[in-house]
Scaffold this motif. Structure first.
Motif, PDB file in Angstrom:
ATOM      1  N   ALA A 194       0.858  -1.185   0.000  1.00  0.00           N
ATOM      2  CA  ALA A 194       0.000   0.000   0.000  1.00  0.00           C
ATOM      3  C   ALA A 194       0.897   1.239   0.000  1.00  0.00           C
ATOM      4  CB  ALA A 194      -0.912   0.004   1.214  1.00  0.00           C
ATOM      5  N   ARG A 195       0.630   2.158  -0.905  1.00  0.00           N
ATOM      6  CA  ARG A 195       1.451   3.346  -1.076  1.00  0.00           C
ATOM      7  C   ARG A 195       1.094   4.398  -0.021  1.00  0.00           C
ATOM      8  NH1 ARG A 195       4.285   5.488  -5.550  1.00  0.00           N
ATOM      9  NH2 ARG A 195       5.575   7.174  -4.733  1.00  0.00           N
ATOM     10  N   LEU A 196       2.109   5.053   0.539  1.00  0.00           N
ATOM     11  CA  LEU A 196       1.912   6.140   1.497  1.00  0.00           C
ATOM     12  C   LEU A 196       2.252   7.467   0.843  1.00  0.00           C
ATOM     13  CD1 LEU A 196       3.626   4.580   4.663  1.00  0.00           C
ATOM     14  CD2 LEU A 196       1.175   4.734   4.200  1.00  0.00           C
ATOM     15  N   ASP A 197       1.543   8.527   1.256  1.00  0.00           N
ATOM     16  CA  ASP A 197       1.835   9.846   0.724  1.00  0.00           C
ATOM     17  C   ASP A 197       3.157  10.379   1.274  1.00  0.00           C
ATOM     18  OD1 ASP A 197      -0.512   9.876  -0.723  1.00  0.00           O
ATOM     19  OD2 ASP A 197      -1.675  10.801   0.894  1.00  0.00           O
ATOM     20  N   GLU A 198       3.478  10.003   2.505  1.00  0.00           N
ATOM     21  CA  GLU A 198       4.712  10.456   3.143  1.00  0.00           C
ATOM     22  C   GLU A 198       5.873   9.583   2.668  1.00  0.00           C
ATOM     23  OE1 GLU A 198       6.969  12.989   5.411  1.00  0.00           O
ATOM     24  OE2 GLU A 198       4.803  13.087   5.104  1.00  0.00           O
ATOM     25  N   PRO A 199       6.898  10.148   2.016  1.00  0.00           N
ATOM     26  CA  PRO A 199       7.982   9.335   1.452  1.00  0.00           C
ATOM     27  C   PRO A 199       8.706   8.488   2.495  1.00  0.00           C
ATOM     28  CG  PRO A 199       8.053  11.562   0.582  1.00  0.00           C
ATOM     29  CD  PRO A 199       7.046  11.568   1.681  1.00  0.00           C
ATOM     30  N   ASP A 200       9.247   9.114   3.539  1.00  0.00           N
ATOM     31  CA  ASP A 200       9.957   8.342   4.565  1.00  0.00           C
ATOM     32  C   ASP A 200       9.937   9.068   5.896  1.00  0.00           C
ATOM     33  OD1 ASP A 200      11.298   6.160   5.569  1.00  0.00           O
ATOM     34  OD2 ASP A 200      13.277   6.951   5.103  1.00  0.00           O
ATOM     35  N   GLY A 201       8.755   9.476   6.317  1.00  0.00           N
ATOM     36  CA  GLY A 201       8.651  10.138   7.602  1.00  0.00           C
ATOM     37  C   GLY A 201       7.939   9.307   8.647  1.00  0.00           C
ATOM     38  N   VAL A 202       7.752   8.005   8.378  1.00  0.00           N
ATOM     39  CA  VAL A 202       7.012   7.141   9.293  1.00  0.00           C
ATOM     40  C   VAL A 202       7.860   6.852  10.525  1.00  0.00           C
ATOM     41  CG1 VAL A 202       5.910   4.899   9.596  1.00  0.00           C
ATOM     42  CG2 VAL A 202       5.706   6.103   7.418  1.00  0.00           C
ATOM     43  N   LEU A 203       7.317   7.186  11.696  1.00  0.00           N
ATOM     44  CA  LEU A 203       7.992   6.911  12.968  1.00  0.00           C
ATOM     45  C   LEU A 203       7.339   5.760  13.712  1.00  0.00           C
ATOM     46  CD1 LEU A 203       8.513  10.572  14.258  1.00  0.00           C
ATOM     47  CD2 LEU A 203      10.161   9.118  13.048  1.00  0.00           C
ATOM     48  N   SER A 204       6.054   5.534  13.470  1.00  0.00           N
ATOM     49  CA  SER A 204       5.345   4.461  14.160  1.00  0.00           C
ATOM     50  C   SER A 204       4.079   4.116  13.393  1.00  0.00           C
ATOM     51  CB  SER A 204       4.990   4.880  15.598  1.00  0.00           C
ATOM     52  OG  SER A 204       4.299   3.865  16.283  1.00  0.00           O
ATOM     53  N   VAL A 205       3.649   2.859  13.528  1.00  0.00           N
ATOM     54  CA  VAL A 205       2.424   2.387  12.887  1.00  0.00           C
ATOM     55  C   VAL A 205       1.654   1.570  13.914  1.00  0.00           C
ATOM     56  CG1 VAL A 205       1.422   1.034  11.006  1.00  0.00           C
ATOM     57  CG2 VAL A 205       3.567   2.270  10.640  1.00  0.00           C
ATOM     58  N   GLN A 206       0.346   1.841  14.075  1.00  0.00           N
ATOM     59  CA  GLN A 206      -0.481   1.110  15.029  1.00  0.00           C
ATOM     60  C   GLN A 206      -1.869   0.869  14.460  1.00  0.00           C
ATOM     61  OE1 GLN A 206       0.388  -0.264  17.894  1.00  0.00           O
ATOM     62  NE2 GLN A 206       2.480   0.524  17.821  1.00  0.00           N
ATOM     63  N   PHE A 207      -2.436  -0.290  14.779  1.00  0.00           N
ATOM     64  CA  PHE A 207      -3.829  -0.552  14.409  1.00  0.00           C
ATOM     65  C   PHE A 207      -4.764   0.279  15.281  1.00  0.00           C
ATOM     66  CE2 PHE A 207      -2.116  -4.488  12.570  1.00  0.00           C
ATOM     67  CZ  PHE A 207      -2.815  -4.524  11.366  1.00  0.00           C
ATOM     68  N   ILE A 208      -5.895   0.694  14.708  1.00  0.00           N
ATOM     69  CA  ILE A 208      -6.921   1.424  15.435  1.00  0.00           C
ATOM     70  C   ILE A 208      -7.922   0.401  15.979  1.00  0.00           C
ATOM     71  CG2 ILE A 208      -8.758   3.128  15.297  1.00  0.00           C
ATOM     72  CD1 ILE A 208      -7.209   4.456  13.033  1.00  0.00           C
ATOM     73  N   PRO A 209      -7.989   0.206  17.304  1.00  0.00           N
ATOM     74  CA  PRO A 209      -8.873  -0.830  17.862  1.00  0.00           C
ATOM     75  C   PRO A 209     -10.343  -0.490  17.688  1.00  0.00           C
ATOM     76  CG  PRO A 209      -7.934   0.497  19.622  1.00  0.00           C
ATOM     77  CD  PRO A 209      -7.261   0.939  18.349  1.00  0.00           C
ATOM     78  N   GLY A 210     -11.168  -1.538  17.575  1.00  0.00           N
ATOM     79  CA  GLY A 210     -12.610  -1.343  17.492  1.00  0.00           C
ATOM     80  C   GLY A 210     -13.132  -0.989  16.133  1.00  0.00           C
ATOM     81  N   SER A 211     -12.254  -0.874  15.138  1.00  0.00           N
ATOM     82  CA  SER A 211     -12.708  -0.532  13.792  1.00  0.00           C
ATOM     83  C   SER A 211     -13.318  -1.763  13.121  1.00  0.00           C
ATOM     84  CB  SER A 211     -11.524  -0.021  12.951  1.00  0.00           C
ATOM     85  OG  SER A 211     -11.895   0.211  11.622  1.00  0.00           O
ATOM     86  N   SER A 212     -14.412  -1.571  12.388  1.00  0.00           N
ATOM     87  CA  SER A 212     -15.087  -2.689  11.732  1.00  0.00           C
ATOM     88  C   SER A 212     -14.271  -3.225  10.561  1.00  0.00           C
ATOM     89  CB  SER A 212     -16.463  -2.255  11.252  1.00  0.00           C
ATOM     90  OG  SER A 212     -16.353  -1.176  10.337  1.00  0.00           O
ATOM     91  N   VAL A 213     -13.412  -2.412  10.025  1.00  0.00           N
ATOM     92  CA  VAL A 213     -12.498  -2.847   8.959  1.00  0.00           C
ATOM     93  C   VAL A 213     -11.072  -2.508   9.402  1.00  0.00           C
ATOM     94  CG1 VAL A 213     -14.182  -2.556   7.121  1.00  0.00           C
ATOM     95  CG2 VAL A 213     -12.712  -0.648   7.740  1.00  0.00           C
ATOM     96  N   PRO A 214     -10.060  -3.201   8.881  1.00  0.00           N
ATOM     97  CA  PRO A 214      -8.690  -2.897   9.295  1.00  0.00           C
ATOM     98  C   PRO A 214      -8.327  -1.451   9.013  1.00  0.00           C
ATOM     99  CG  PRO A 214      -8.791  -4.968   8.068  1.00  0.00           C
ATOM    100  CD  PRO A 214     -10.141  -4.331   7.938  1.00  0.00           C
ATOM    101  N   ALA A 215      -7.809  -0.762  10.037  1.00  0.00           N
ATOM    102  CA  ALA A 215      -7.388   0.631   9.889  1.00  0.00           C
ATOM    103  C   ALA A 215      -6.143   0.847  10.741  1.00  0.00           C
ATOM    104  CB  ALA A 215      -8.498   1.583  10.321  1.00  0.00           C
ATOM    105  N   VAL A 216      -5.186   1.602  10.208  1.00  0.00           N
ATOM    106  CA  VAL A 216      -3.952   1.867  10.935  1.00  0.00           C
ATOM    107  C   VAL A 216      -3.732   3.362  11.043  1.00  0.00           C
ATOM    108  CG1 VAL A 216      -2.852  -0.291  10.231  1.00  0.00           C
ATOM    109  CG2 VAL A 216      -2.537   1.751   8.837  1.00  0.00           C
ATOM    110  N   ALA A 217      -3.062   3.734  12.128  1.00  0.00           N
ATOM    111  CA  ALA A 217      -2.622   5.109  12.313  1.00  0.00           C
ATOM    112  C   ALA A 217      -1.132   5.156  12.043  1.00  0.00           C
ATOM    113  CB  ALA A 217      -2.915   5.594  13.742  1.00  0.00           C
ATOM    114  N   VAL A 218      -0.691   6.082  11.196  1.00  0.00           N
ATOM    115  CA  VAL A 218       0.706   6.183  10.786  1.00  0.00           C
ATOM    116  C   VAL A 218       1.255   7.498  11.288  1.00  0.00           C
ATOM    117  CG1 VAL A 218       2.299   6.224   8.844  1.00  0.00           C
ATOM    118  CG2 VAL A 218       0.267   4.776   8.746  1.00  0.00           C
TER     119      VAL A 218
END
Length: 218
Positions: A194-218
Motif C-alpha cells: 500500500a502506497r503512502l503519501d509520506e515518502p519516509d517520515g514514518v515513525l510508528s504504525v499502530q492498528f486502530i482498535p474497534g474498527s469494523s475494517v482494518p485501519a492503521v494510524a501512521v
C-alpha cells in the motif's frame, strides 16, 4: 527448519574461515507469550542474531532457558501471533466473516534487516521449534526506510502490517494451519503493498482498535 534458523556456528567464504568469538549479549527486542505450552509463560529475547526462549515460573521468580536459536541475519522486528481462543474477523469489500481459532500455543513472527520474514511455532511432541512460513520481502519498489523496520499484528482483523520500504506498507493476511495461525508469505500469496503519501517520515504504525475494517494510524 528454515534457512532462517541456522545450526552452524561457522562458515567458509572465499577461502576464509569465519567464526564468532562471542555470542551477542545485547537485547534488541522482547515479547511474552505462551509459546512452549498451554498456560506456560515464556519470555522471548532477540539478541541481535539469535532468539532465546525462557520459561518463567508461576511466581515469576525463576527463568529457565528452553531454546536458543541462531538466526541468519540481524533481527529487526519481533511479534507474537496469539492463537489461544481468538475470534478472527476477515473483512472484504462486501462481507465480514468471523471464525474462532483455538490452539494451545502462540506463534512467533520476526523479520531481519535483510527484509526476510518468518513465523515459528513450538512442536510440543518433539520439543523442537518449527518454521511454519518464511519469505523474502526484497522488492524493487524503492529504498529501504531510514527509520528502520516496523511490524504490527492484529488478531482481530487477521493480518499483519510491515513497513520496510520508504513510502510503502506491506499488508499480509494470516492463514490457518491446523489450530495455528501464520502468515502466507509466499510470492503468490495474498500480501500486497500500500502506497503512502509520506515518502519516509514514518515513525510508528499502530492498528486502530474497534474498527469494523482494518485501519492503521501512521
Amino acid at each position: 527448519m528454515s534457512s532462517f534458523v541456522s545450526d552452524d556456528k561457522a562458515c567458509e567464504v572465499h577461502g576464509h574461515y569465519l567464526v564468532s568469538l562471542q555470542a551477542a549479549t545485547a537485547v534488541s527486542h522482547c515479547v511474552t507469550c505462551s509459546f512452549t505450552g498451554k498456560g506456560v509463560l515464556n519470555l522471548v529475547l532477540a539478541r541481535i542474531n539469535s532468539l532465546e526462549i525462557y520459561d518463567i515460573s508461576e511466581d515469576g521468580g525463576d527463568m529457565t532457558l528452553n531454546q536458543k536459536l541462531p538466526i541468519n541475519g540481524r533481527i529487526s522486528t519481533l511479534n507474537v501471533i496469539n492463537n489461544t481462543n481468538t475470534t478472527n474477523t476477515t473483512t472484504t469489500t462486501t462481507t465480514t466473516t468471523s471464525t474462532t481459532t483455538t490452539s494451545t500455543t502462540d506463534t512467533i513472527m520476526f523479520t531481519t534487516d535483510r527484509c526476510k520474514a518468518a513465523t515459528l511455532r513450538y512442536n510440543t511432541d518433539t520439543k523442537q521449534v518449527e518454521t511454519i512460513s518464511s519469505a523474502d520481502f526484497n522488492e524493487q519498489i524503492g529504498a529501504e526506510s531510514e527509520k528502520g523496520h516496523f511490524a504490527i499484528v492484529s488478531e482481530e482483523h487477521n493480518l499483519a502490517v510491515f513497513h520496510m520500504y520508504a513510502g510503502y506498507l506491506k499488508i499480509a493476511p494470516f492463514t490457518t494451519s491446523g489450530t495455528s495461525r501464520h502468515l502466507d508469505l509466499s510470492p503468490s500469496g495474498p500480501s500486497y503493498n500500500a502506497r503512502l503519501d509520506e515518502p519516509d517520515g514514518v515513525l510508528s504504525v499502530q492498528f486502530i482498535p474497534g474498527s469494523s475494517v482494518p485501519a492503521v494510524a501512521v
